[in-house]
Design a protein around this motif. Structure first.
Motif, PDB file in Angstrom:
ATOM      1  N   GLY A 744       0.819  -1.195   0.000  1.00  0.00           N
ATOM      2  CA  GLY A 744       0.000   0.000   0.000  1.00  0.00           C
ATOM      3  C   GLY A 744       0.859   1.253   0.000  1.00  0.00           C
ATOM      4  N   LYS A 745       0.199   2.386   0.223  1.00  0.00           N
ATOM      5  CA  LYS A 745       0.934   3.651   0.227  1.00  0.00           C
ATOM      6  C   LYS A 745       1.849   3.746   1.439  1.00  0.00           C
ATOM      7  N   THR A 746       1.325   3.355   2.564  1.00  0.00           N
ATOM      8  CA  THR A 746       2.109   3.486   3.803  1.00  0.00           C
ATOM      9  C   THR A 746       2.303   2.163   4.510  1.00  0.00           C
ATOM     10  N   LYS A 747       1.584   1.118   4.050  1.00  0.00           N
ATOM     11  CA  LYS A 747       1.626  -0.149   4.772  1.00  0.00           C
ATOM     12  C   LYS A 747       1.819  -1.316   3.812  1.00  0.00           C
ATOM     13  N   ILE A 748       2.253  -2.417   4.424  1.00  0.00           N
ATOM     14  CA  ILE A 748       2.320  -3.683   3.719  1.00  0.00           C
ATOM     15  C   ILE A 748       1.214  -4.569   4.283  1.00  0.00           C
ATOM     16  N   PHE A 749       0.394  -5.155   3.414  1.00  0.00           N
ATOM     17  CA  PHE A 749      -0.727  -5.985   3.821  1.00  0.00           C
ATOM     18  C   PHE A 749      -0.362  -7.449   3.603  1.00  0.00           C
ATOM     19  N   PHE A 750      -0.570  -8.263   4.650  1.00  0.00           N
ATOM     20  CA  PHE A 750      -0.255  -9.687   4.586  1.00  0.00           C
ATOM     21  C   PHE A 750      -1.522 -10.501   4.810  1.00  0.00           C
ATOM     22  N   ARG A 751      -1.585 -11.606   4.117  1.00  0.00           N
ATOM     23  CA  ARG A 751      -2.661 -12.533   4.389  1.00  0.00           C
ATOM     24  C   ARG A 751      -2.355 -13.330   5.653  1.00  0.00           C
ATOM     25  N   ALA A 752      -3.375 -14.032   6.108  1.00  0.00           N
ATOM     26  CA  ALA A 752      -3.231 -14.770   7.367  1.00  0.00           C
ATOM     27  C   ALA A 752      -2.114 -15.799   7.261  1.00  0.00           C
ATOM     28  N   GLY A 753      -1.303 -15.876   8.270  1.00  0.00           N
ATOM     29  CA  GLY A 753      -0.229 -16.861   8.332  1.00  0.00           C
ATOM     30  C   GLY A 753       1.095 -16.381   7.804  1.00  0.00           C
ATOM     31  N   GLN A 754       1.101 -15.274   7.056  1.00  0.00           N
ATOM     32  CA  GLN A 754       2.357 -14.833   6.454  1.00  0.00           C
ATOM     33  C   GLN A 754       3.303 -14.251   7.503  1.00  0.00           C
ATOM     34  N   VAL A 755       2.734 -13.516   8.437  1.00  0.00           N
ATOM     35  CA  VAL A 755       3.587 -12.957   9.491  1.00  0.00           C
ATOM     36  C   VAL A 755       4.200 -14.082  10.316  1.00  0.00           C
ATOM     37  N   ALA A 756       3.410 -15.125  10.574  1.00  0.00           N
ATOM     38  CA  ALA A 756       3.962 -16.262  11.310  1.00  0.00           C
ATOM     39  C   ALA A 756       5.090 -16.921  10.514  1.00  0.00           C
ATOM     40  N   TYR A 757       4.924 -16.989   9.189  1.00  0.00           N
ATOM     41  CA  TYR A 757       5.982 -17.558   8.345  1.00  0.00           C
ATOM     42  C   TYR A 757       7.236 -16.686   8.401  1.00  0.00           C
ATOM     43  N   LEU A 758       7.028 -15.352   8.311  1.00  0.00           N
ATOM     44  CA  LEU A 758       8.177 -14.443   8.428  1.00  0.00           C
ATOM     45  C   LEU A 758       8.818 -14.548   9.810  1.00  0.00           C
ATOM     46  N   GLU A 759       7.974 -14.679  10.824  1.00  0.00           N
ATOM     47  CA  GLU A 759       8.518 -14.830  12.168  1.00  0.00           C
ATOM     48  C   GLU A 759       9.312 -16.126  12.290  1.00  0.00           C
ATOM     49  N   LYS A 760       8.824 -17.170  11.612  1.00  0.00           N
ATOM     50  CA  LYS A 760       9.550 -18.447  11.634  1.00  0.00           C
ATOM     51  C   LYS A 760      10.907 -18.295  10.976  1.00  0.00           C
ATOM     52  N   ILE A 761      10.923 -17.601   9.794  1.00  0.00           N
ATOM     53  CA  ILE A 761      12.208 -17.376   9.120  1.00  0.00           C
ATOM     54  C   ILE A 761      13.124 -16.539  10.006  1.00  0.00           C
ATOM     55  N   ARG A 762      12.547 -15.479  10.599  1.00  0.00           N
ATOM     56  CA  ARG A 762      13.352 -14.605  11.457  1.00  0.00           C
ATOM     57  C   ARG A 762      13.874 -15.366  12.669  1.00  0.00           C
ATOM     58  N   ALA A 763      12.959 -16.164  13.270  1.00  0.00           N
ATOM     59  CA  ALA A 763      13.382 -16.936  14.438  1.00  0.00           C
ATOM     60  C   ALA A 763      14.447 -17.951  14.071  1.00  0.00           C
ATOM     61  N   ASN A1758       1.742  -8.945  35.541  1.00  0.00           N
ATOM     62  CA  ASN A1758       0.721  -9.499  34.652  1.00  0.00           C
ATOM     63  C   ASN A1758       0.902  -9.022  33.219  1.00  0.00           C
ATOM     64  N   LEU A1759       1.349  -7.769  33.075  1.00  0.00           N
ATOM     65  CA  LEU A1759       1.488  -7.205  31.742  1.00  0.00           C
ATOM     66  C   LEU A1759       2.814  -7.563  31.079  1.00  0.00           C
ATOM     67  N   TYR A1760       3.743  -8.124  31.829  1.00  0.00           N
ATOM     68  CA  TYR A1760       5.072  -8.382  31.276  1.00  0.00           C
ATOM     69  C   TYR A1760       4.950  -9.302  30.057  1.00  0.00           C
ATOM     70  N   THR A1761       5.460  -8.833  28.935  1.00  0.00           N
ATOM     71  CA  THR A1761       5.325  -9.547  27.659  1.00  0.00           C
ATOM     72  C   THR A1761       6.690  -9.649  26.992  1.00  0.00           C
ATOM     73  N   PRO A1762       7.153 -10.845  26.664  1.00  0.00           N
ATOM     74  CA  PRO A1762       8.432 -10.965  25.953  1.00  0.00           C
ATOM     75  C   PRO A1762       8.322 -10.394  24.540  1.00  0.00           C
ATOM     76  N   VAL A1763       9.375  -9.716  24.125  1.00  0.00           N
ATOM     77  CA  VAL A1763       9.421  -9.188  22.765  1.00  0.00           C
ATOM     78  C   VAL A1763       9.976 -10.239  21.817  1.00  0.00           C
ATOM     79  N   ASN A1764      10.849 -11.082  22.319  1.00  0.00           N
ATOM     80  CA  ASN A1764      11.436 -12.148  21.502  1.00  0.00           C
ATOM     81  C   ASN A1764      11.106 -13.494  22.119  1.00  0.00           C
ATOM     82  N   GLU A1765      11.289 -14.533  21.323  1.00  0.00           N
ATOM     83  CA  GLU A1765      10.963 -15.873  21.783  1.00  0.00           C
ATOM     84  C   GLU A1765      11.926 -16.373  22.847  1.00  0.00           C
ATOM     85  N   PHE A1766      13.049 -15.698  22.994  1.00  0.00           N
ATOM     86  CA  PHE A1766      14.053 -16.175  23.937  1.00  0.00           C
ATOM     87  C   PHE A1766      13.730 -15.746  25.365  1.00  0.00           C
ATOM     88  N   GLU A1767      12.812 -14.784  25.515  1.00  0.00           N
ATOM     89  CA  GLU A1767      12.406 -14.381  26.854  1.00  0.00           C
ATOM     90  C   GLU A1767      11.286 -15.287  27.348  1.00  0.00           C
TER      91      GLU A1767
END
Length: 1829
Positions: A744-763, A1758-1767
């Motif tokens: 898009g003009k300011t954003k990238i649009f992903f279908r369902a599951g693509q971010v998880a795939y990118l996260e898998k590659i990144r991880a 309660n709100l503590y949330t890991p930013v990466n999978e290693f936390e």
């Protein structure tokens, strides 16, 4: 992307489960195309084979990574499906205790069944003004979004709250309305807001009831429109109600209740006003006891009744109407107890004087007979006649219940009408926000007409919801300009057509109701004939002919046809209604007035309100045209029309959706039932939203966020300057299927599951990188460990080998030494044995020989002793025998001789008697003599012979003797030897015996001693042990006593110190609380004063509008008139309403009651302010009293010194007069005796005279001092005398003074000190001159050092700031710095020039004085000269200069110039120019010098007028330019300086001690301005609070962005994977602030305050307040934002805080207390970073976080949330451990800090060293009309 890429080994999936709905499992091997079975392992470790559907071959849904679990927005999940939504909600609800979650545009609210501290006013303030996506999900965020969109888009808004009964709809709607009431209106004037909120308890009491699912279930739907004006303040509200459940009035199921109001009445039956209602316990009435549960746990119905009555009063329902309502409700309860008696099968009767009916008729004001008759009969009309027919008992009971329902419905509508009237506003409504609280989709075992209507309404709402979601998706795609593809979503229009279309279910129901013999069975058959097998959504149950099934959007529902017709018609007999209409009870007849109009659903109030709970009254005869069409409308028809109207309203607004979820059916707190939750999620449309989102592009990232997140997947060469192109290149490489994403003009649009795939590659890449890093690090660590171990091994070997060598050498030495020792030992043993044997032998020999010798000696001794004994015995026997013989012989002789003597005596006696006897006696004597002579001769011869014999014998004897003597000598020698031996033996034996005896004695003594010693030792030891024990006990007791004493002393000391500290702290807290309360009241007073001024201006404006020709006065004059004055403030506030009364009566919009209330409130606040001020003064007096008491305890000052000071002052005055007189006499003498030449200024005589004059003046000074000393000595002597009586004291003192005076007259005193005066004078003058020069030099050096330090600090700060700036800004900053430096140098030069001008003027003045003196001398000399002389000498011109005086530090102005003074000095003054070019506080000094002059003139009116005008002028400036930091800071500084001047020059000793003697001369003399000091202090407090508000408004937008959101340390935080989807309409277009922005702003604030000369202590308080606001806002946002609670964000916060601390150090403000205000934020950041696993970690957290409350600590965890999978997340058990450890901590339950809290301000006295006479007034101020005095 193929499935094989995601369904790999260890991938986690969801599989269906009958108990938990969905269960998590893990793949044991990779999935391959064509596999029919998947090998899985459940979380509990059980292996499972999951069979795929052979038709669809659909794989189980994948599970999101753990890092995505717990997201705020469900649409932000990578995998969007039902199990992911359910799991995310469960984790947030159970683990994090978060009840709100976004699902796109829907807010999902789960009922916690527990009170949570998340709805306070602090939370409202935190959400106010925030974007919806920036904060954690909350009902307040939805309300804020609606409020912002209404204000921004000028479009009406709606909040649609739906859900099951017990899901929390009513509470959510209530909190939304509370938010609008708090945000849009002020707290003190919230009459409309209070009315809007007060409608809730009324509607809850008459419309809510307890059900099996909910204790406070709304049994009707309502839509409340909250109206706003153009300023978006609440002006009114309007309420619509839908489908009241009237059947509950007469019937309640088991464990349910009737409406709350009935039980509230029963609980309040004992009240005096309710006695006439004749109420009792709820179990007594039939309508309240059917459920068997009349009491709700934790609810007091009596208190709820009080709240209901208070709400009614607030909404304008007076007491008479309230009693009327309660009377009708009580009548309904008694009506329910009316019983019927059957006469036969078709008739019944009521017993006569039936008590319940009697009470009902009395309360309703109707006739008993009529009501009794028509309850048992009905009227039937035919074409020809009308007759009355009795009815059966069952019909009578139904008729009674129908009447009760009808009355209650009428009353309900009447109350709603009155509530709407109370909430109606005469002001035109600009916009509104509607809150729809409506029932959700319902399905029970038995579903009837009510469930049908409810589900019909939900179908309409779901359709509108789907269309709105679809529309938003389409708008987003169009905005981003991506290709639009049609999204297939569920359309429930067929189901709606089935219900409402022609020949639909409602149409057939209405048609059947019109049939005379219509029944539920015939209606069911019509439904089957019309829709069965024709509509796919309509079905018939297999086992029933009286039911039908509809396939709704949520589920299939089976409806029972029984009761549909009766409920749709809602019939009540007309005759009973007529009886009620004829009631004497006015209110009851009002309920049934204009019934036809009330029955119309569209002819509602002017606001368009429609009530759905209308009842059709069955007429006696149904003739065509008798009743209107409106009268014939059924409930279903009314509901359909009102629902269409509601949908039109909702479609005309922007909707916001809140879906309430009920987590379990047992009302257990924080218990999640997956089955029930899934049912509701399916029913409320949340899953439909997920499905629509998943069908498109649910995941959306900005290019910068995508780049920041996936930068690790790029190489350095792939990174371009264009972020968009960089992201495109990366995605083309990673995702080959281009349909999976869009740019898009300011954003990238992903279908369902693509971010998880990118996260898998990144991880995977991060994991590979981590493995590589771990490999390298571990290799490095292993190598380091190996080298360390090798080095250690070598060292150990070296030491071990050395140790072994040393041990071997030691062994050899020991072996050799052992041999030597053995040799010597053996030799020693042998020698010892030999010596022992030898010694033993010798001893034995000696003992044996001694024994033999002793035996021989004993024998010889015994023999010798026996001989001696024999000798002595024999001699004794011989002697005894001899003595005995001799004794016997003597005795015999004596006897014989006695006898003979006796005989002779007799003879003699006889002879004596004759003379012859005597003769014979003499003859016999002679014979005897002769005989004796012969005998002597014979003896002499014998003697001779014997002598011869003796001689011969002697010779023989001698020879024999010699022979014997030699023998004797020989024997003697042997005897002596024997004797010696014997003696030796004896001696030895004696010694041996003695020794033995002594030995025996010694042994016995030793034994006794040993025994005694042992005994003594034992006793001693026992005693010693006892003593030791006692000693130890005593020591212990002593130590314990010492410890106890020390502890007690320590405790007492600590207790006293603690008590002292606590009391001090408590006093400080009390004082601060009082100050805070006083300052808050002062703030409230100023706000009311501004409101009062605004209202007065409005009144003046309204008065001035209708009068033509009225001219507007000057602004200054009007402003001065509009402000109150200190002296007459009460008079003006009291008189003004009287003056404005007549115009205000003419002008209707002005609310005089509000005006009078405000006036009364102002008076009350003034009184409270005065009381607080008195209390504050009292406390200050107590403090001063304590201080004076401490000072009195010190050694008091001697009276002589005090007397000395007073005498010194008097003497100075007298000596001053004497000096003036002598000076005048000296001048006269000079004029008389001197010539012009001599008296010329340069002449020597003139200088001599001047020197003499100086010496004389000095001598006079010395004399004055000496006289004062002498007088003080006299006074001390006078005090030493101490006479008894005061009169005598006075007399003695006067006598002494007279004597002294006489002495002085005689010159005796002068002779006493005349020798010392010269020395003292010289020494004192030298000392004074040196001291003055030294002080001047020291002060100058200090000033130069301080200026150099300031300049150095300034240069360093500028250098540091410049280094942080870019090159262009650095050049600009350097130029600006250079300009500033040149300006400062210019100012310094100007000051030096002014000083030089001043010196020149002073010298000119002295010159003029000398010239004048010379001129006077010349004139005096000319008088004595003759005329001839005058002609001869030339006439010189005489200069007559004006006599000038020294400047006294006062300014004079005319009374008429006062407005001009205020205008030029206050109103028109620009702070920027004054701060740069003039001295700080110049306006304050000028005003004070004007006050000094008025005080000097003793003009109280002028003082009062000037001070009042000054205060009013400052207020007007701050009101006009109150948003400008420089203006507020400037006038705060000047107000404080003016206040300090009033204190410094007040003449009070406490303030004068800080002044110089010259400054003390400038003190006020006539007026005590303490009251005005208090007014100025109040004004300074108001300005300070205004400055804090201005600073807060400037810093507020920067704090969250700079402290939380901005990454000061780049690359640490990273972006959260899902991208945190925000609403585009909520994102404001504003720049991003950083920490540098905050620090630059702080620098600006600090420089402005320093330039204006603000007191350092006041600057510290401002900085402390600013830092508190920064810390509080940051912490509050942290506590409300789950995305900010991570380890990396904690590091960012701590770094940001360290930068703020560094700023404090640079500004020398570390002791201001600002750092302590950041302590909660610091501890929260530390809490995010510390370990959170073990009990030790919990203990460390509890001890570390002492500045945070328990609620805040638990919230952060309660709100503590890991930013990466290693936390790792924080476990629930750890949080519970923290809660258990902190349960005893007593702290506030409030979650957020009060960001609006303002610390009480103090103004410490800060005297000025600036002399008033040195102040110059610049011409730029325009104060030429002021003259210096």
């Amino acid at each position: 992307m193929a499935a094989t890429e995601l369904y790999t080994k260890y991938a986690r999936v969801w599989i269906p489960d009958p108990e938990e709905v969905w269960k998590s499992a893990e793949l044991l091997k990779d999935y391959k195309e064509g596999d029919k079975v998947i090998q899985l392992r459940l979380e509990e470790g059980k292996d499972l084979e999951y069979c795929l559907d052979p038709k669809t071959k659909e794989l189980p849904p994948l599970r999101n990574p753990d890092i995505l679990v717990g997201e705020n927005d469900l649409t932000a999940l990578s995998y969007l499906h039902e199990p992911a939504v359910l799991h995310n909600l469960k984790v947030r609800f159970i683990d994090s205790k978060l009840i709100y979650t976004y699902c796109g545009i829907v807010l999902v609210a789960i009922n916690p069944y527990e009170q949570l501290p998340i709805y306070g006013e602090d939370i409202i303030n935190a959400y106010s003004g925030q974007n919806m996506g920036d904060m954690d999900p909350h009902i307040f965020a939805v309300a804020e979004e609606a409020y912002k969109q209404m204000a921004r888009d000028e479009r009406n808004q709606s909040i649609i709250v739906s859900g099951e009964s017990g899901a929390g709809k009513t509470v959510s709607a209530k909190y939304a309305m509370r938010y609008f009431a708090t945000v849009s209106g002020s707290a003190s004037e919230a009459n409309v807001e209070e009315k809007v909120l007060a409608s809730n308890p009324i509607m809850e009491s008459i419309g809510n009831a307890k059900t099996t699912r909910n204790d406070n279930s709304s049994r009707f739907g309502k839509y409340i429109e909250i109206g706003f004006d153009k300023r978006y303040r609440i002006i009114g509200a309007n309420m619509r109600t839908y489908l009241l459940e009237k059947s509950r009035v007469v019937f309640q199921a088991e464990e349910e209740r009737n409406y709350h109001i009935f039980y509230q009445l029963c609980a309040s039956a004992a009240l005096p006003e309710f006695k006439t209602l004749r109420l009792g316990n709820a179990n007594y009435f039939h309508y309240t006891k059917q459920g068997g549960s009349p009491v709700i746990d934790g609810i007091d119905d009596a208190k709820e009744m009080e709240h209901t009555r208070q709400a009614c009063t607030l909404l304008g329902i007076n007491d008479s109407y309230q009693m009327g309502i309660f009377r009708i409700l009580a009548g309904l309860l008694h009506l329910g107890n009316v019983g019927f008696t059957s006469r036969d099968a078709d008739s019944c009767t009521i017993p006569p004087k039936h008590e319940p009916l009697t009470i009902f008729c009395d309360l309703m004001g109707v006739e008993y007979q009529e009501m009794s008759h028509w309850l048992c009969h009905r009227k039937l009309a035919t074409a020809s006649e009308t007759y009355i027919k009795p009815i059966s008992k069952l019909q009578a009971i139904n008729a009674r219940d129908a009447l009760a329902k009808h009355i209650y419905a009428k009353l309900f509508n009447w109350i709603v009408d009155h509530v709407n009237k109370a909430l109606h506003s005469t002001v035109k409504q600009h916009s509104f926000i509607g809150v729809l609280d409506i029932y959700g989709f319902e399905t029970f075992e038995i579903n009837s007409f009510e469930q049908f209507c409810i589900n019909y309404a939900n179908e309409k709402l779901q359709q509108q919801f789907n269309m709105h979601v679809f529309k938003l998706e389409q708008e987003e795609y169009m905005k981003e300009q991506i290709p639009w593809t049609l999204i297939d979503f569920y359309d429930n229009q067929p189901c709606i057509n089935l219900i409402e279309a022609k020949l639909g279910i409602l149409d057939l129901l209405d048609e059947e109701c019109k049939m005379p013999k219509g029944s539920d069975d015939s209606w069911a058959q019509k439904l089957y004939n019309t829709h069965l097998n024709k509509c796919a959504l309509f079905e018939k149950p297999r086992m029933s002919n009286k039911a039908f099934i509809i396939q709704h959007f949520a589920d299939k529902v089976e409806y029972q046809c029984e009761g549909f017709l009766e409920k749709n018609k809602d019939t009540v007999y007309e005759e009973q209604i007529k009886v009620l209409k004829s009631s004497k009870f006015k209110m009851l007849s009002e309920l049934f007035q204009d019934e036809e109009k009330a029955l119309s659903p569209t002819s509602a109030t002017p606001s368009g309100r429609t009530l759905l709970s209308r009842t059709a009254v069955k007429p006696a005869k149904a003739r065509p045209g008798q009743a209107s069409k409106e009268h014939k409308k059924t409930v279903g028809h009314q509901f359909r029309n009102s629902l269409h109207l509601l949908m039109e309203t909702l479609n005309a607004t922007t909707p916001h959706y809140v879906r309430c979820i009920k987590p379990n059916d047992f009302k257990f707190p924080f218990t999640f039932d997956e089955k029930r939750a899934v049912q509701q999620l399916r029913a409320c449309g949340v899953l439909e939203t997920i499905r629509i989102s998943a069908a498109g592009f649910p995941s959306r990232w900005t290019y910068q966020e995508f780049f920041s997140r996936y930068r690790v997947l790029m190489k350095q060469k792939d990174v371009l300057s264009d972020r968009k192109q960089t992201c495109k290149n990366l995605l083309e490489k990673l995702i080959l299927d281009k349909d999976k994403y869009q740019f898009g003009k300011t954003k990238i649009f992903f279908r369902a599951g693509q971010v998880a795939y990118l996260e898998k590659i990144r991880a995977d890449k991060l994991r590979v990188a981590c493995i590589r890093i771990q490999k390298t690090i571990r290799g490095w660590l292993m190598r380091k460990k190996y080298l360390r171990m090798r080095k250690a091994a070598i060292t150990i070997q070296r030491y071990v080998r050395g140790y072994q060598a040393r041990c071997y050498a030691k062994f050899l030495r020991r072996t050799r030494a052992a041999i030597i020792l053995q040799k010597f030992q053996r030799m020693y043993v042998v020698r010892k044995r030999y010596r022992l044997m030898r010694a033993t032998t010798i001893v034995l020999q000696s003992l044996l020989r001694g024994y033999i010798a002793r035996n021989k000696y004993q024998r010889m001794l015994r023999e010798h002793k026996a001989i001696i004994i024999q000798k002595h015995m024999r001699g004794w026997l011989a002697r005894v025998h001899y003595r005995r013989s001799l004794k016997a012989i003597v005795y015999l002789q004596c006897c014989c001789r006695r006898m003979m003597a006796k005989r002779e005596l007799k003879k003699l006696k006889i002879e004596a008697r004759s003379v012859e006897r005597y003769k014979k006696l003499n003859i016999g004597m002679e014979n005897k003599i002769m005989q004796l002579q012969r005998k002597v001769d014979e003896q002499h011869k014998d003697y001779k012979s014997l002598l011869e014999k003796l001689t011969s014998l002697e010779t023989t004897y001698n020879t024999e003797t010699e022979k014997l003597r030699s023998d004797v000598e020989r024997f003697r020698m042997s005897e002596e030897e024997a004797k010696n031996a014997t003696n030796r033996v004896h001696v030895l034996q004696e010694e041996i015996a003695k020794l033995r005896k002594e030995l025996h004695q010694t042994q016995s003594e030793k034994k006794t001693i040993e025994e005694w010693a042992d005994k003594y030792k034992q006793e001693t030891e026992q005693l010693l042990s006892e003593l030791k024990e006692q000693n130890s006990l005593l020591k212990k007791e002593k130590e314990e006593l010492n410890c106890r004493i020390q502890d007690q002393a320590k405790e007492m000391t600590e207790t006293m110190e603690k008590k002292l500290v606590e009391e001090t702290k408590q006093l400080e807290l009390d004082l601060n609380d009082e100050r805070l309360r006083y300052q808050n009241l002062l703030n409230e007073f100023s706000r009311l004063e501004e409101r009062y001024d605004d209202l007065r201006d409005e009144v003046n404006l309204m008065v001035s509008i209708p009068k033509p020709g009225h001219k507007r006065t000057d602004s200054t004059h009007s402003s001065n008139e509009s402000e109150y004055t200190f002296s007459s403030e009460i008079t003006e506030t009291e008189d003004l309403p009287l003056r404005m009364e007549e115009p205000s009566e003419k002008k209707a919009p002005l609310d005089m009651s509000l005006f009078l209330k405000l006036q009364k409130r102002v008076t009350e606040l003034e009184q409270e302010k005065q009381s607080l001020q008195d209390e504050l003064d009292r406390k200050e007096e107590q403090a001063l009293r304590t201080k004076t008491r401490e000072e009195e305890e010190r050694p008091p000052m001697r009276g002589a010194e005090l007397e000395y000071e007073s005498l010194k002052r008097q003497e100075l005055e007298s000596e001053n007069k004497k000096l003036k007189n002598e000076l005048n006499e000296l001048q006269k003498a000079l004029l008389e005796k001197s010539s012009p030449e001599v008296t010329a200024p340069g002449a020597p005589a003139y200088r001599v005279l001047l020197d003499q004059l100086t010496s004389v003046s000095e001598e006079l000074e010395v004399r004055k001092e000496e006289v004062l000393i002498l007088r003080s000595q006299l006074v001390s002597q006078k005090e030493a005398i101490q006479p008894k009586e005061d009169k005598n004291t006075m007399t003695d003192s006067t006598i002494l003074l007279e004597d002294v005076q006489k002495m002085k007259d005689k010159g005796e005193i002068a002779q006493a000190y005349i020798g010392l005066k010269e020395t003292n004078r010289l020494l004192e003058s030298q000392l004074q001159s040196q001291k003055k020069s030294h002080d001047n030099e020291l002060e100058a050096l200090r000033g130069e050092i301080q200026s150099l330090k300031e300049e150095n600090n300034r240069q360093q700060q500028l250098l540091a700031q410049n280094l942080q700036l870019p090159p262009e800004a650095r050049i600009e900053a350097s130029l600006q710095h250079e300009i500033t430096r040149l300006t400062n140098e210019n100012l310094d030069l100007m000051e030096q020039l002014e000083k030089q001008d001043k010196t020149v003027r002073k010298l000119k003045k002295q010159l003029k004085v000398f010239a004048k003196k010379i001129g006077e001398l010349e004139v005096g000399q000319m008088e004595n000269i003759s005329p001839g002389q005058i002609i001869d000498e030339p006439i010189r011109p005489v200069n007559i200069p004006r006599k000038e005086k020294d400047f006294q530090g006062m300014l004079e102005y005319k009374k008429d110039d006062e407005p001009k003074l205020v205008k030029n000095l206050i109103l028109d003054l620009k702070p920027r120019g004054v701060a740069v070019n003039l001295i700080p506080g110049l306006p304050a000094y000028i005003l004070f010098m004007c006050v000094r002059h008025a005080d000097y003139l003793n003009d109280d009116q002028k003082v009062r007028s000037l001070l009042t005008s000054t205060i009013n002028g400052i207020k007007k400036v701050l009101k006009k330019r109150g948003d400008d930091v420089e203006t507020v800071s400037f006038w705060l500084s000047n107000t404080c300086r003016f206040l300090h001047c009033l204190k410094q020059y007040s003449g009070e000793e406490g303030f004068m001690k800080h002044n110089t003697p010259r400054q003390n001369e400038h003190c006020l003399t006539n007026f005590d301005l303490a009251e005005y000091r208090q007014v100025l202090s109040d004004l300074a407090i108001q300005i300070y609070q205004q400055l804090v508000r201005v600073l807060e408004n400037i810093l507020q937008p920067m704090i969250v962005s700079g402290m939380l959101e901005h990454e000061t340390i780049q690359g640490v935080s990273g972006v959260k994977p899902p991208g945190l989807r925000k609403r585009t309409s909520s994102i404001a277009d504003e720049g991003t602030y950083t920490l540098d922005s905050i620090i630059r702003q702080l620098n600006t604030f600090h420089s402005v305050m320093c330039q204006h000369g603000m007191d350092p202590e006041l600057i510290k308080q401002v900085v402390k307040q600013t830092f508190y606001i920064t810390g509080a806002v940051t912490l509050n946002n942290l506590l409300l934002r789950k995305d900010m609670c991570s380890w990396s964000k904690g590091m960012q916060i701590r770094y940001n805080v360290s930068q703020l601390e560094e700023w404090l150090r640079d500004k020398n403000l570390m002791n201001s207390g600002a750092k302590e205000t950041l302590e909660p934020l610091i501890q929260a950041a530390q809490l995010l970073q510390v370990k959170k696993k073990t009990d030790e970690d919990a203990e460390a957290i509890c001890s570390m976080c002492n500045a945070l409350t328990t609620a805040q600590i638990v919230k952060v965890l309660n709100l503590y949330t890991p930013v990466n999978e290693f936390e790792e997340r924080v476990s629930i058990s750890f949080i519970r451990t923290i809660q258990m450890r902190l349960r005893d901590r007593k702290d506030s339950p409030q979650l957020l800090m009060d960001a609006k809290h303002i610390f009480p301000v103090t103004f410490p006295f800060n005297p000025s060293s600036l002399a008033l006479e040195t102040i110059q007034i610049p011409t730029s101020l325009g104060l030429a009309f002021i003259s210096r005095v």
